[in-house]
Design an enzyme around this catalytic site. Structure first.
Site, PDB file in Angstrom:
ATOM      1  N   ASN A 161       0.810  -1.225   0.000  1.00 34.52           N
ATOM      2  CA  ASN A 161       0.000   0.000   0.000  1.00 34.52           C
ATOM      3  C   ASN A 161       0.845   1.278   0.000  1.00 34.52           C
ATOM      4  O   ASN A 161       0.474   2.279  -0.590  1.00 34.52           O
ATOM      5  CB  ASN A 161      -1.001  -0.016   1.155  1.00 34.52           C
ATOM      6  CG  ASN A 161      -0.336  -0.035   2.499  1.00 34.52           C
ATOM      7  OD1 ASN A 161       0.773  -0.543   2.648  1.00 34.52           O
ATOM      8  ND2 ASN A 161      -0.999   0.512   3.495  1.00 34.52           N
ATOM      9  N   GLU A 179       3.989  -4.447  12.355  1.00 35.72           N
ATOM     10  CA  GLU A 179       3.139  -3.277  12.084  1.00 35.72           C
ATOM     11  C   GLU A 179       1.945  -3.789  11.299  1.00 35.72           C
ATOM     12  O   GLU A 179       2.064  -4.101  10.115  1.00 35.72           O
ATOM     13  CB  GLU A 179       3.914  -2.227  11.275  1.00 35.72           C
ATOM     14  CG  GLU A 179       5.154  -1.674  11.960  1.00 35.72           C
ATOM     15  CD  GLU A 179       4.823  -0.838  13.183  1.00 35.72           C
ATOM     16  OE1 GLU A 179       3.650  -0.454  13.364  1.00 35.72           O
ATOM     17  OE2 GLU A 179       5.741  -0.588  13.977  1.00 35.72           O
ATOM     18  N   CYS A 210      -3.056   1.822   6.479  1.00 33.94           N
ATOM     19  CA  CYS A 210      -3.337   1.194   7.767  1.00 33.94           C
ATOM     20  C   CYS A 210      -3.947   2.216   8.724  1.00 33.94           C
ATOM     21  O   CYS A 210      -4.660   1.857   9.644  1.00 33.94           O
ATOM     22  CB  CYS A 210      -2.066   0.609   8.348  1.00 33.94           C
ATOM     23  SG  CYS A 210      -0.686   1.737   8.236  1.00 33.94           S
TER      24      CYS A 210
HETATM   25  P1  NDP Z   1       0.114  -9.218   3.808  1.00 33.83           P
HETATM   26  O1  NDP Z   1       0.123  -9.622   5.224  1.00 33.83           O
HETATM   27  O2  NDP Z   1      -0.669 -10.002   2.846  1.00 33.83           O
HETATM   28  O3  NDP Z   1       1.603  -9.183   3.231  1.00 33.83           O
HETATM   29  C1  NDP Z   1       2.628  -8.415   3.816  1.00 33.83           C
HETATM   30  C2  NDP Z   1       3.967  -8.944   3.343  1.00 33.83           C
HETATM   31  O4  NDP Z   1       4.184 -10.244   3.879  1.00 33.83           O
HETATM   32  C3  NDP Z   1       4.054  -9.100   1.824  1.00 33.83           C
HETATM   33  O5  NDP Z   1       5.358  -8.795   1.392  1.00 33.83           O
HETATM   34  C4  NDP Z   1       3.756 -10.581   1.655  1.00 33.83           C
HETATM   35  O6  NDP Z   1       4.230 -11.086   0.452  1.00 33.83           O
HETATM   36  C5  NDP Z   1       4.501 -11.158   2.838  1.00 33.83           C
HETATM   37  N1  NDP Z   1       4.094 -12.494   3.225  1.00 33.83           N
HETATM   38  C6  NDP Z   1       2.983 -13.206   2.893  1.00 33.83           C
HETATM   39  N2  NDP Z   1       2.970 -14.417   3.513  1.00 33.83           N
HETATM   40  C7  NDP Z   1       4.105 -14.484   4.261  1.00 33.83           C
HETATM   41  C8  NDP Z   1       4.663 -15.457   5.151  1.00 33.83           C
HETATM   42  N3  NDP Z   1       4.045 -16.624   5.394  1.00 33.83           N
HETATM   43  N4  NDP Z   1       5.833 -15.176   5.758  1.00 33.83           N
HETATM   44  C9  NDP Z   1       6.455 -13.991   5.557  1.00 33.83           C
HETATM   45  N5  NDP Z   1       5.979 -13.036   4.722  1.00 33.83           N
HETATM   46  C10 NDP Z   1       4.814 -13.269   4.086  1.00 33.83           C
HETATM   47  O7  NDP Z   1      -0.333  -7.706   3.795  1.00 33.83           O
HETATM   48  P2  NDP Z   1      -0.629  -6.785   2.562  1.00 33.83           P
HETATM   49  O8  NDP Z   1       0.568  -6.710   1.665  1.00 33.83           O
HETATM   50  O9  NDP Z   1      -1.933  -7.193   1.968  1.00 33.83           O
HETATM   51  O10 NDP Z   1      -0.755  -5.357   3.263  1.00 33.83           O
HETATM   52  C11 NDP Z   1      -1.949  -4.886   3.781  1.00 33.83           C
HETATM   53  C12 NDP Z   1      -1.954  -4.972   5.287  1.00 33.83           C
HETATM   54  O11 NDP Z   1      -0.839  -4.293   5.820  1.00 33.83           O
HETATM   55  C13 NDP Z   1      -3.146  -4.307   5.907  1.00 33.83           C
HETATM   56  O12 NDP Z   1      -3.681  -5.104   6.927  1.00 33.83           O
HETATM   57  C14 NDP Z   1      -2.582  -3.034   6.497  1.00 33.83           C
HETATM   58  O13 NDP Z   1      -3.322  -2.502   7.552  1.00 33.83           O
HETATM   59  C15 NDP Z   1      -1.231  -3.474   6.900  1.00 33.83           C
HETATM   60  N6  NDP Z   1      -0.357  -2.326   7.037  1.00 33.83           N
HETATM   61  C16 NDP Z   1       0.059  -1.947   8.275  1.00 33.83           C
HETATM   62  C17 NDP Z   1       0.836  -0.822   8.440  1.00 33.83           C
HETATM   63  C18 NDP Z   1       1.328  -0.392   9.782  1.00 33.83           C
HETATM   64  O14 NDP Z   1       2.262   0.385   9.815  1.00 33.83           O
HETATM   65  N7  NDP Z   1       0.760  -0.820  10.879  1.00 33.83           N
HETATM   66  C19 NDP Z   1       1.217  -0.006   7.286  1.00 33.83           C
HETATM   67  C20 NDP Z   1       0.746  -0.507   6.045  1.00 33.83           C
HETATM   68  C21 NDP Z   1      -0.021  -1.627   5.930  1.00 33.83           C
HETATM   69  P3  NDP Z   1       3.253 -11.117  -0.820  1.00 33.83           P
HETATM   70  O15 NDP Z   1       2.688  -9.747  -0.984  1.00 33.83           O
HETATM   71  O16 NDP Z   1       4.174 -11.462  -1.898  1.00 33.83           O
HETATM   72  O17 NDP Z   1       2.198 -12.132  -0.515  1.00 33.83           O
END
Ligand code: NDP
Length: 539
Positions: free
Chosen positions: A161, A257, A291
């Site tokens: 995002n 996060e 987020c």
């Molecule tokens: P995901 O949890 O789907 O993915 C986050 C990252 O983790 C991606 O790079 C993903 O890879 C990777 N990933 C997926 N599965 C695994 C695993 N088993 N082990 C390690 N890494 C893995 O989140 P999104 O990308 O959909 O992001 C949206 C979410 O992030 C929302 O819930 C949002 O609120 C949160 N967010 C929180 C923030 C904060 O600061 N608190 C800021 C921004 C977002 P891949 O994409 O390749 O699947």
């Protein structure tokens, strides 16, 4: 040779003529607004992730020995490159994620240029050696200080995002703290991740110190297993749990996060115009995929009609379109998967009595993954829309009567990332802020504090563990080492062996007088201490 594109993962696997999978898997990155291909990257295997960690560990030794000023010079060179290429980078962010390029400039580039400047110049001061007041032990010729040392190699796993701002901030802070870094960007935005690596490479960062490993979830999972010293994870609660479990098995720390369901409270004495504009920006910037987006808005019933009318008017005036086009306020959502979640939550809310006041559908841009900015009222806390993270352009409005009720509603959530309170009475704002369960509470502001590099960022409850940004964020990236010195090395300590009756008597005195914290009380122990000293000398 046959090919097959899987929309859900955007992975293109190649097959040989016998139909067997070839070794390399690549990710095809698409513009979610147009469906056009933006580029391709290969998926890093677990072995490649392991090699990246090893290279970072080898390069870190020399990097960790540099001064903060020397590290800062590389970061500032990288900053110059970003400045020179800012429109191209904003354009790439826009194409890969769907957001307006103008918004990418303000919400991703401006904050990170500021962050690079801040940490390049200030990390030394923020992590300087600290003397610790050790109370009465100091009277015995002892002193303590804490020095901050690099952890080694930090693994960063980031979401789609804010594909530039989130990883770049963590990369800069990790590097400034003296670490090597391996970054796994989201599979939806791998080219931006790769661009980030290129910037630091061109800035002269030592070879191997920072590697971008592109791939899917499995690549992220491999990074947790690859022997890093800490994981900085930003993403969903579900994945965060998996990462935390894997990190626990490896016994490595992780910062999580995670998601939010951030409330905005608008009191009757608030400036209605400013609050309405803030609600619309806070809910719809980045197509609501932040987020810290405003995901629930509670308005005092006295001003609800006026506030709602203005919010609806402002929402209807927003221009939605392709992010690269000038004048676009809201772009496409970054993925169809995320739009499906938004649509399902809206359908459920409407089925349970919610009323759509603006938007509500996909709009005219049917080709891309667009969803109109949508305002709803007549919602309640039994609805998924008010309980689960929506992560899309939906602003649900509810009314309240009393301050107590507003606080209760804001806290009635498993999440606690940010919150915002609108009132002209700052004292009331602060009072309410302190009672809200969230990592950050803004008074008369929304959404933007991730941009302030100096302030801590992170949540409570399901929104996460640990902090990024600010000094609190830097402390996550170093090992605090306590160094204790005894300058009266010739004298044996009074509590060493043997435990004679005289020793026991002195220890009782210690319990009563030394631990009182009073120098006077402790001085009354001097005769006993002298006797114990003589006794030990005779051993
Ligand atoms: P995901 O949890 O789907 O993915 C986050 C990252 O983790 C991606 O790079 C993903 O890879 C990777 N990933 C997926 N599965 C695994 C695993 N088993 N082990 C390690 N890494 C893995 O989140 P999104 O990308 O959909 O992001 C949206 C979410 O992030 C929302 O819930 C949002 O609120 C949160 N967010 C929180 C923030 C904060 O600061 N608190 C800021 C921004 C977002 P891949 O994409 O390749 O699947």
């Amino acid at each position: 040779m046959a090919t097959q594109i899987q929309e859900a993962t955007r992975t293109l696997k190649t097959h040989d003529d016998n139909g067997d999978d070839e070794q390399t898997t690549i990710i095809v990155s698409y513009d979610p607004a147009t469906g056009e291909e933006v580029g391709r990257v290969s998926v890093a295997s677990a072995a490649e992730v392991g090699q990246a960690v090893e290279s970072a560990r080898a390069a870190q030794k020399a990097w960790g020995a540099l001064s903060y000023a020397e590290r800062g010079r590389v970061v500032l060179r990288a900053r110059e490159i970003v400045l020179a290429e800012m429109d191209a980078i904003a354009g790439l962010i826009s194409r890969e994620s769907g957001k307006p390029a103008t918004e990418a400039l303000m919400m991703e580039l401006v904050p990170t240029l500021d962050l690079m400047n801040f940490f390049a110049r200030r990390t030394g001061r923020l992590l300087r050696t600290e003397r610790i007041d050790i109370g009465q032990y100091g009277l015995m010729g002892r002193s303590s200080r804490v020095v901050y040392k690099p952890l080694g190699v930090v693994g960063i796993i980031s979401p789609w995002n804010f594909p530039w701002a989130i990883p770049l901030g963590e990369v800069v802070m990790s590097l400034m703290a003296g670490n090597g870094v391996v970054l796994k960007p989201s599979e939806l935005t791998p080219l931006i991740g790769r661009k980030l690596g290129e910037v630091f490479h061109n800035a002269g960062l030592p070879e191997g110190l920072l590697t971008i490993v592109t791939g899917e979830g499995a690549t992220g999972a491999a990074l947790v297993e690859a022997g890093v010293d800490k994981i900085m994870f930003t993403g969903s609660v579900a994945t965060g749990r998996r990462v935390a479990e894997a990190a626990a098995r490896k016994l490595i720390p992780c910062v999580l996060e995670l998601g939010g369901k951030d409330p905005m409270i608008v009191f009757a004495d608030a400036n209605v115009e400013a609050a309405a504009q803030a609600a619309v920006w806070g809910a719809f910037a980045n197509a609501g995929q932040a987020c810290a987006s405003v995901e629930r808005c509670y308005v005092h019933e006295e001003i609800a009609e006026q506030f709602t009318a203005r919010v609806v008017e402002l929402t209807r005036a927003l221009k939605q379109g392709v992010g690269g086009h000038e004048g676009t306020d809201i772009g496409a959502m970054s993925s169809e998967r995320q739009r499906d979640i938004v649509e399902a939550q809206l359908r459920d809310a409407v089925a349970h009595g919610a009323r759509v006041l603006a938007g509500g559908g996909r709009g005219e841009n049917a080709n891309g993954s667009f969803h109109q900015p949508t305002v709803v009222d007549k919602v309640d806390h039994t609805m998924e829309l008010m309980r689960e993270e929506t992560f899309g352009p939906v602003l649900p409005l509810m009314t309240f009567q009393t301050e107590e009720e507003a606080i209760e509603r804001a806290n009635d959530s498993p999440y606690g990332l940010t919150a915002s309170v609108w009132t002209n009475n700052i004292r009331r704002g602060e009072r309410v802020a302190e009672r809200i369960e969230a990592g950050t509470v803004m008074i008369n502001e929304v959404l933007y504090t991730h941009s302030i590099a100096q302030t801590p960022w992170g949540g409570v409850k399901l929104s996460g563990i640990g902090r990024t940004h600010g000094r609190a964020g830097l402390l996550e990236l170093v090992a605090a080492q306590h160094i204790h010195v005894n300058r009266l090395a010739r004298l044996p300590d009074l509590w060493w062996f043997n435990y004679t009756p005289r020793a026991a008597e002195l220890f009782r005195g210690f319990a009563r007088r030394f631990t009182s914290g009073s120098i006077l009380q402790t001085s009354l122990l001097l005769p006993q201490m002298m006797r114990r000293l003589m006794e030990r000398r005779r051993r």
